[in-house]
Structures are given as C-alpha cells and as structure tokens.
Design an enzyme around this catalytic site. Structure first.
Site, PDB file in Angstrom:
ATOM      1  N   SER A 258      10.212  -1.711   3.497  1.00 15.86           N
ATOM      2  CA  SER A 258       9.965  -3.087   3.935  1.00 15.86           C
ATOM      3  C   SER A 258      10.847  -3.429   5.134  1.00 15.86           C
ATOM      4  O   SER A 258      10.564  -4.355   5.867  1.00 15.86           O
ATOM      5  CB  SER A 258      10.202  -4.064   2.784  1.00 15.86           C
ATOM      6  OG  SER A 258      11.493  -3.875   2.259  1.00 15.86           O
ATOM      7  N   GLY A 308       6.826  -9.495   4.955  1.00 17.65           N
ATOM      8  CA  GLY A 308       6.672 -10.704   4.156  1.00 17.65           C
ATOM      9  C   GLY A 308       5.409 -11.495   4.420  1.00 17.65           C
ATOM     10  O   GLY A 308       5.271 -12.619   3.940  1.00 17.65           O
ATOM     11  N   CYS A 313       3.249 -10.761  -1.143  1.00 16.55           N
ATOM     12  CA  CYS A 313       4.663 -10.617  -0.783  1.00 16.55           C
ATOM     13  C   CYS A 313       5.468 -11.855  -1.095  1.00 16.55           C
ATOM     14  O   CYS A 313       5.031 -12.974  -0.834  1.00 16.55           O
ATOM     15  CB  CYS A 313       4.812 -10.384   0.718  1.00 16.55           C
ATOM     16  SG  CYS A 313       4.090  -8.865   1.247  1.00 16.55           S
ATOM     17  N   GLY A 347      -0.712  -6.372   6.854  1.00 15.30           N
ATOM     18  CA  GLY A 347      -0.583  -7.478   5.916  1.00 15.30           C
ATOM     19  C   GLY A 347      -0.995  -8.826   6.478  1.00 15.30           C
ATOM     20  O   GLY A 347      -1.049  -9.040   7.689  1.00 15.30           O
ATOM     21  N   ARG A 409      11.130   1.514  -2.385  1.00 14.91           N
ATOM     22  CA  ARG A 409      10.729   0.838  -1.160  1.00 14.91           C
ATOM     23  C   ARG A 409      11.591  -0.395  -0.926  1.00 14.91           C
ATOM     24  O   ARG A 409      11.782  -0.838   0.188  1.00 14.91           O
ATOM     25  CB  ARG A 409       9.265   0.433  -1.247  1.00 14.91           C
ATOM     26  CG  ARG A 409       8.753  -0.217   0.036  1.00 14.91           C
ATOM     27  CD  ARG A 409       7.265  -0.505  -0.067  1.00 14.91           C
ATOM     28  NE  ARG A 409       6.653  -0.567   1.243  1.00 14.91           N
ATOM     29  CZ  ARG A 409       6.439  -1.705   1.904  1.00 14.91           C
ATOM     30  NH1 ARG A 409       6.804  -2.853   1.412  1.00 14.91           N
ATOM     31  NH2 ARG A 409       5.865  -1.681   3.086  1.00 14.91           N
ATOM     32  N   GLY A 481     -11.210 -26.166  11.684  1.00 12.87           N
ATOM     33  CA  GLY A 481     -11.767 -24.827  11.850  1.00 12.87           C
ATOM     34  C   GLY A 481     -12.117 -24.156  10.535  1.00 12.87           C
ATOM     35  O   GLY A 481     -12.758 -23.106  10.515  1.00 12.87           O
TER      36      GLY A 481
HETATM   37  P1  XMP Z   1      -2.242  -7.835   2.306  1.00 12.52           P
HETATM   38  O1  XMP Z   1      -2.033  -9.229   2.889  1.00 12.52           O
HETATM   39  O2  XMP Z   1      -3.249  -7.054   3.058  1.00 12.52           O
HETATM   40  O3  XMP Z   1      -0.834  -7.095   2.501  1.00 12.52           O
HETATM   41  O4  XMP Z   1      -2.526  -7.901   0.837  1.00 12.52           O
HETATM   42  C1  XMP Z   1      -0.620  -5.759   2.202  1.00 12.52           C
HETATM   43  C2  XMP Z   1       0.750  -5.343   2.666  1.00 12.52           C
HETATM   44  O5  XMP Z   1       1.768  -6.060   1.968  1.00 12.52           O
HETATM   45  C3  XMP Z   1       2.966  -5.277   1.909  1.00 12.52           C
HETATM   46  N1  XMP Z   1       3.413  -5.249   0.517  1.00 12.52           N
HETATM   47  C4  XMP Z   1       4.426  -5.995   0.037  1.00 12.52           C
HETATM   48  N2  XMP Z   1       5.281  -6.817   0.665  1.00 12.52           N
HETATM   49  N3  XMP Z   1       6.322  -7.286  -1.414  1.00 12.52           N
HETATM   50  C5  XMP Z   1       6.240  -7.458  -0.063  1.00 12.52           C
HETATM   51  O6  XMP Z   1       7.045  -8.214   0.492  1.00 12.52           O
HETATM   52  C6  XMP Z   1       5.492  -6.467  -2.105  1.00 12.52           C
HETATM   53  O7  XMP Z   1       5.577  -6.345  -3.312  1.00 12.52           O
HETATM   54  C7  XMP Z   1       4.500  -5.774  -1.342  1.00 12.52           C
HETATM   55  N4  XMP Z   1       3.556  -4.874  -1.662  1.00 12.52           N
HETATM   56  C8  XMP Z   1       2.913  -4.571  -0.514  1.00 12.52           C
HETATM   57  C9  XMP Z   1       2.629  -3.906   2.422  1.00 12.52           C
HETATM   58  O8  XMP Z   1       3.129  -3.823   3.741  1.00 12.52           O
HETATM   59  C10 XMP Z   1       1.100  -3.905   2.376  1.00 12.52           C
HETATM   60  O9  XMP Z   1       0.535  -3.007   3.296  1.00 12.52           O
END
Ligand code: XMP
Length: 494
Positions: A258, A308, A313, A347, A409, A481
């Site tokens: 992260s 984040g 997250c 993300g 991680r 929007g």
């Molecule tokens: P989306 O928005 O596509 O994001 O669901 C996926 C990305 O989120 C990250 N990820 C995390 N970040 N805590 C975090 O702060 C977590 O538990 C966690 N799990 C995943 C990761 O970069 C992923 O690709």
C-alpha cells in the site's frame, strides 16, 4: 473550461474523479475506430487498458484468462500458498481457447446424486469419470443426462451407469480438429487424454457455437500463450514464491504494497532484475512524485498508483495517508512518462466514466477490484440477500483477509495486533466477462469519441500539451451530473 494539466499543476487541492468533468471535443471518426492500444509495463503492450486487481475475491485463473482474452491483463493474488498461486498462473499459461482445462470430474464411486448436484450448480452435464475422480487420472467413462435421467435411486454408483464407449482425442490436438471430431461423433463432450489415457481436458459441443476468436488477446509473440501477471510481497519468503511463479512462466510481477516507497521494495526489485531479467516488474503503490522517483530510478517497469481510494479501503481514515486519485494519477504519470514507464490507476473506479477519467489524467491502464468482483469469473460463489444476487468482495487489508494471510501488504507482519485497512462486503452480480468486458470497452470508446480523441495516445498528447480541457464541478454540479429527480423503483442493471 481550464486546461486539465494546468489545473492539476497549479492547484493545492487534490482532486478525485468526481470533482471534474471533461469537456467534449469535435467528432470526426466512429467509435469503433478508436484505438485503446497501450502498455501496462515497459515491454508489455495491451489492446485494452484494463487490469484486474490482485485480490482474493477478484483475480484467479478464470479472471486472468478472460482479462487477457479481451486484451487486458489479470494479476493473480497471493493470499494463498505458493502452490496454489503457482497453479493459478499455470492454468492461465496453459489456457487454449476452446479447451476446458478444469472440467468437473467424478469417480465411479460417486453417486447419481453427486452428478445431479453438479448439474444443478453449474448447469451442465457430461461429466468425465476418472479413477480417482480428478484430472490427470485414468479416464474410465463419461456420465451424461441420458445415463441417469430414468434412474430413481440417487445412491446408484456412477460406475454402474456411465458410458464406457468413449470417443477421445489425444493431447496436442488443434481446436479445429477437435471440433471436427465432436461434430462427427455427435457426442456432447470430447475428453482429451494423454498417452497414459489420463484426462487432461475437455471440449464441449455447446462451445463450438459460442467460441469466437479473440483478435485482441494479450499473448506473447512466440508461444502464443496468454500473458499473466502475479502479485507478491517484499519479504524474503516471497523470493521462493517468485521462483515458483517464474517456473510456470509468469510474465509480469506486481510488488504489492500500500506504500511502495520502501527499502524492502527496492531490494526486491533489484533481486528480480538481477535474477530474472525477462520478467517485468510493476512497483507501487505510489501517489507522489518523490515515491515514484525512487522506484523509477531503481528501474521499475511500471508504476501502480493509488492509496486509499479503493472502494473497500480505509487506509486514508486509519493511516492518515493517501491522496485523492485524479491528482495522484496526474502527478505520478507525468513523471513516469519522462522515464518511458507506463502507469496503472488503481482503485476508486466505479463507472466507465471513471475509467476514462483515470486515462485522461495520464494513466496507461486502469486497475479494478469492485467493478469485476461480481462477475462469474471472479472467485467465490453467488448468494442471495433480499432477493439480490451477490458475490463477496473484500479489501486485502480487511481483518477477514488478513486472517487468511495477507497481512504482509499492510506492514504488520511482526505484529500480533492487526490494524485493518479495509472492509469486507458484497457486490452485485455482473454476469460473465464475456459480455461485461466488451460492454466496458465499447463504453470507453464512445467516451473517447465524445472527447474527439481517436486514441489513448492522442488523449495523453492533448493532456500534456494543454489541449485537454475540463471543468471542476461544485457539489451542485456533481449532483446535477448524477441521476436525480427520479422516483426509483428498480435497481439499475449495472
Ligand atoms: P476498487 O475501488 O477497484 O479498488 O475496489 C481496488 C484496489 O483497492 C486496493 N485495496 C485496498 N486498499 N485497504 C486499502 O486501503 C484494503 O484492504 C485494500 N484491498 C485492496 C488495491 O489497490 C486494489 O487494487
């Protein structure tokens, strides 16, 4: 509207995707002429700028196979044993379109009830029967609907009813040839066996009509195999994991953290580069140019951006660290471009518009978790809640996932007390990637058309020469929007 680049450069405010909207351009081409050609890392080119996240509710072999078939890439997660992860990557590398490489199988000792359970769960029949009930074991027969439809006793052994008169084909046979045998034999399934008559695959009659070509598939030039990525951590033990993945031909490694700007990651990067120079390494995650600079200087082949902003997250809340995603993507991508290194906006994507915005901020690709976790190809089974069909989706930093092992991680490997940085939940059924990915790709192309840019390369050129214009939205602008003033009585489909 302002030049997007200028706004990102000159503002002390960090922008999220929803803070701005892109202004339309002049359309002089049709949407199917739009090229989304890109790179995910220095040497890996993609026809589709979409990557699936290394999360245990998102990417295993089925996801990675379909991402690659449609021109994107899957990154297999590592919240499992080395053996398990290796097996998933191996499946992707061995995949051949049209051949079922992990058919459901049973043994002669299983019963009709077991066969019916498979039918009701997966919707198909035609189950190969092998000596021990698994793949790579001697093929004894096949059980089809006709073998069992009139038999009352559910405890009847499959060994007593299976068809022993088999039409099979030898491993190595081409798909066209296999299809010819299926048509000729009039059977529903064609088991593929090796020289010891062990089951190694299956060809289904129903797939002959379904199987199209995948002209955009992400493949290597030599072996014509699908490309596959995998994530690992940065501990010493991860070197063993790495070795196992390299053995089965992994093409790209994502160093999963992260906060990627660490001595541990730099060490691992150097280790991989010195030992396996053919493997691409994507470093991250980063959100600032300083973090990015360290990794670029050390030779990263790609950068993953985001801290984040993911849907599951809680990093920003718990760690007080992170950055709004649009600004992070812009800043890091601009620097990475100087090094000729592609970036992944990771993300915070919950619509096609967000994908386009991530690319418009300078990203070469977009990585998704929640958007893909509800598809058939994501790990796990569907369940119903309040009449809605759902699949589980959880953060890799959630208490639940960390208990299974992903704590590394989030830098708490030596802690006995886990500090969760994510949550678990569920996402709505999205159907199969076979339909969902073409839908996303088409949507992106239409968005590019509205912007008046015929390619991703041109989008980036316009961003950096100040010609891509956008408008910051007030809260009222954002509400305007989005869907409003409507009595909603139906859940939207996607
Ligand atoms: P989306 O928005 O596509 O994001 O669901 C996926 C990305 O989120 C990250 N990820 C995390 N970040 N805590 C975090 O702060 C977590 O538990 C966690 N799990 C995943 C990761 O970069 C992923 O690709």
């Amino acid at each position: 509207g302002a030049s997007a680049a200028e706004a990102f450069e000159n503002s002390t405010v960090g922008y999220a995707y929803n803070d701005f909207i892109l202004l339309p351009g002049h359309i002089y081409f049709s949407s199917d002429q739009v090229s989304l050609d890109t790179h995910v890392s220095r040497r890996v080119a993609l026809k589709t700028p979409l990557v699936s996240s290394p999360m245990d509710t998102v990417t295993e072999s089925a996801m990675a196979i379909h991402m690659a078939l449609h021109g994107g890439l899957g990154i297999v997660h590592y919240n499992n044993t080395i053996r398990e992860q290796k097996k998933e990557v191996d499946r992707v590398k061995r995949y051949e379109n049209g051949f079922i490489t992990d058919p459901k199988t049973l043994s002669p000792e299983h019963t009709i009830a077991d066969a019916r359970a498979i039918k009701s769960r997966y919707g198909f029949m035609g189950i190969p029967i092998t000596e021990n009930g698994k793949m790579y074991s001697r093929l004894l027969g096949i059980v089809t609907n006709r073998d069992i439809e009139f038999i009352r006793d559910p405890n009847t052994k499959l060994g007593d009813v299976m068809t022993r008169d088999l039409v099979t084909a030898r491993e190595g046979i081409g798909l066209d040839e296999a299809y010819a045998i299926v048509k000729e034999s009039k059977k529903g399934k064609l088991p593929i066996v090796n020289e010891r008559f062990e089951l190694v695959g299956l060809v289904a009659r129903t797939d002959i009509l379904k199987n199209r070509d995948f002209p955009n598939a992400t493949k290597d030039r030599v072996g014509k195999k699908l490309l596959c990525g995998a994530a690992i951590g940065t501990r010493v033990e991860d070197r063993e994991r790495l070795e196992a993945l390299v053995e089965v031909g992994v093409d790209l490694i994502v160093l999963d953290s992260s906060q990627g700007d660490s001595v541990f990651q730099l060490e691992m990067l150097r280790h991989i580069k010195s030992k396996y120079s053919h493997v691409e390494v994507i470093c991250g995650n980063v959100v600032t140019t300083t973090q990015a600079y360290h990794l670029l200087k050390a030779g990263a082949d790609g950068l993953r951006i985001g801290m984040g902003c993911g849907s599951i997250c809680t990093t920003q809340e718990v760690m007080a660290c992170g950055r709004p995603q649009a600004t992070a993507v812009y800043q890091v991508s601009k620097l990475a471009r100087e090094y000729g290194v592609p970036t992944i906006a990771d993300g915070g994507v919950s619509s096609i518009g967000h994908i386009i915005k991530g690319l418009a901020c300078g990203a070469s690709c977009v990585m998704m978790g929640s958007m893909l976790a509800g598809t058939e190809e994501a790990p796990g089974d569907y369940f119903y809640k309040d009449g809605v069909r759902l699949k589980k989706y959880r953060g890799m930093g959630s208490a639940e996932a960390m208990q299974k092992g992903s704590a590394v991680r989030y830098f708490s490997e030596d802690d006995r007390i886990f500090v969760a940085q994510g949550v678990s939940g569920a996402v709505v059924d999205k159907g199969s990637l076979r339909r969902y990915l073409p839908y996303l790709i088409n949507g992106i192309k239409h968005g590019f058309q509205d912007l008046g840019v015929p390619s991703l390369m041109e989008l980036h050129n316009r961003l950096y020469n100040g010609k891509l214009r956008f408008q910051i939205r007030t809260l009222a602008g954002q509400l305007e929007g989005a869907v409003h003033s409507l009595y909603t009585y139906e859940r939207s489909a996607v």
